[in-house]
Write an enzyme that holds these catalytic residues in place. Structure first.
Site, PDB file in Angstrom:
ATOM      1  N   GLU A  60       0.805  -1.219   0.000  1.00 48.18           N
ATOM      2  CA  GLU A  60       0.000   0.000   0.000  1.00 48.18           C
ATOM      3  C   GLU A  60       0.839   1.272   0.000  1.00 48.18           C
ATOM      4  O   GLU A  60       0.500   2.248  -0.684  1.00 48.18           O
ATOM      5  CB  GLU A  60      -0.959  -0.005   1.188  1.00 48.18           C
ATOM      6  N   PHE A  83      -9.431  -2.554   1.369  1.00 52.40           N
ATOM      7  CA  PHE A  83     -10.158  -2.537   2.639  1.00 52.40           C
ATOM      8  C   PHE A  83      -9.622  -1.394   3.496  1.00 52.40           C
ATOM      9  O   PHE A  83      -8.453  -1.013   3.389  1.00 52.40           O
ATOM     10  CB  PHE A  83     -10.007  -3.861   3.395  1.00 52.40           C
ATOM     11  N   PHE A  86      -6.435  -1.860   5.437  1.00 47.94           N
ATOM     12  CA  PHE A  86      -5.288  -2.108   4.573  1.00 47.94           C
ATOM     13  C   PHE A  86      -4.547  -0.814   4.253  1.00 47.94           C
ATOM     14  O   PHE A  86      -3.398  -0.840   3.820  1.00 47.94           O
ATOM     15  CB  PHE A  86      -5.726  -2.757   3.253  1.00 47.94           C
ATOM     16  N   TYR A  88      -3.546   1.483   6.274  1.00 52.43           N
ATOM     17  CA  TYR A  88      -2.654   1.993   7.315  1.00 52.43           C
ATOM     18  C   TYR A  88      -1.170   1.924   6.942  1.00 52.43           C
ATOM     19  O   TYR A  88      -0.409   2.836   7.297  1.00 52.43           O
ATOM     20  CB  TYR A  88      -2.911   1.262   8.633  1.00 52.43           C
ATOM     21  N   PRO A  89      -0.700   0.912   6.227  1.00 54.30           N
ATOM     22  CA  PRO A  89       0.706   0.951   5.808  1.00 54.30           C
ATOM     23  C   PRO A  89       1.040   2.138   4.898  1.00 54.30           C
ATOM     24  O   PRO A  89       2.209   2.514   4.787  1.00 54.30           O
ATOM     25  CB  PRO A  89       0.892  -0.381   5.064  1.00 54.30           C
ATOM     26  N   HIS A 129     -10.461  -5.876   7.960  1.00 53.79           N
ATOM     27  CA  HIS A 129     -11.372  -5.821   6.822  1.00 53.79           C
ATOM     28  C   HIS A 129     -12.588  -4.943   7.127  1.00 53.79           C
ATOM     29  O   HIS A 129     -13.401  -4.683   6.232  1.00 53.79           O
ATOM     30  CB  HIS A 129     -11.835  -7.224   6.420  1.00 53.79           C
TER      31      HIS A 129
END
Length: 334
Positions: A60, A83, A86, A88-89, A129
């Site tokens: 990501e 999602f 997902f 956050y990275p 998710h």
């Protein structure tokens, strides 16, 4: 008029934007051949080619970094994070670079990036998710943050987001992807405007994204008890439509804010504060909130305890000091 799902309306908005502007590109995990986990990008690679809609590695931070480079080169990337949690990275890239590019370069460079985030619960997903991450983005100067609650708005707001010269975090309620409506594929109200979904005179419910349908259901139940509930769909969290919200609250004198996210330090707290500051002399009761619980996202069989429901909304409405309202006839207009 055409009968279409919210996922279909988003697909149509992407398709029309790709057709109208050759600089628009769609990228993300599984957006190409698969057409996205929720099929929002279905058929785009087939119809526009792999140069316009393409899959990326499962990284990501790299996806957003690549989109930044494309935006600096004149393209208009539309990124799917697949999602909510997902994303956050990629948070550092979004906050440190996407949001600040225009300011850092004194306007010589912009970041016309749309970051699509399927968000919130209601689908029986597990943690990572299902999450409500809107407060992180709304707190960041330089980002616009929006969330549609209707099929018509999904199309219109996506078209507006892609056309915007600045970055937009587009929060797509997962539970509404396959809701249907008969609509014209046309623009509705522009980003930054709220909409009154239901007129009322006793209390205002402020909601956005997946909580709008909860507010509408609560309003139906309240009407059976003789209470007139106004429902305002915020649509945009940043920029925020203080004018529409203030007009409604000054009319009803009571306000409840709905959000799926945890209560502490959430968007609802900011909204409640803005309402109190601007409408204090018109309020019959404190501004209250209905939210998710202050816990990590629960397991699928338990999520209905976590998510706001019409019953929880009505319980909070009942606390609004209905029998102890002050005399506001001499109140100073806000």
């Amino acid at each position: 008029m055409t009968t279409i799902t919210m996922a279909g309306a988003l697909n149509a908005a992407l398709r029309d934007s790709l057709t109208d502007d050759e600089k628009v590109v769609v990228l993300g995990e599984d957006v190409g051949t698969l057409g996205g986990v929720f099929r929002v990008t279905d058929g785009l690679t087939r119809d526009f080619g792999e140069d316009r809609c393409f899959d990326t590695p499962l990284a990501e931070s790299g996806i957003i970094g690549f989109a930044i480079g494309m935006a600096m080169s004149g393209y208009k990337p539309v990124v799917e994070m697949q999602f909510d949690a997902f994303a956050y990275p990629a948070f550092e890239q979004i906050v440190s670079h996407v949001a600040k590019l225009r300011n850092r370069t004194r306007g010589s460079l912009t970041a016309p990036i749309v970051i699509r985030i399927p968000f919130a619960g209601g689908i029986g997903g597990v943690e990572h998710h299902c999450d409500s991450s809107e407060a992180y983005y709304a707190h960041t100067p330089g980002l616009k943050v929006v969330s549609p609650s209707t099929v018509a708005d999904a199309y219109s707001m996506m078209r507006d987001a892609i056309a915007d010269p600045d970055p937009v975090v587009f929060l797509e309620p997962k539970r509404l992807y396959f809701s249907k409506a008969d609509i014209d594929l046309a623009r509705t109200e522009p980003i930054g405007t709220a909409v009154v979904r239901r007129e009322g005179s006793d209390v205002t419910l402020l909601a956005y994204g997946p909580t709008v349908s909860v507010a509408m259901q609560a309003a139906d139940y309240a009407a059976e008890d003789g209470r007139s509930v106004e429902v305002v769909d915020l649509r945009s969290l940043n920029p925020f439509d203080d004018e529409t919200v203030g007009r409604s609250v000054r009319k009803t004198g009571r306000c409840v804010v709905l959000q799926e996210a945890q209560s502490f330090a959430g968007v609802g707290a900011e909204i409640a504060s803005r309402v109190q500051e601007r409408c204090f002399h018109h309020l019959h009761a404190p501004v209250l909130r209905v939210s998710g619980l202050d816990i990590p996202y629960p397991a699928p069989k338990l999520e209905h305890y976590h998510l706001p429901s019409a019953d929880r909304v009505l319980d909070v409405v009942d606390r609004l000091q209905w029998n102890d309202s002050p005399d506001l006839s001499k109140a100073v207009p806000a």
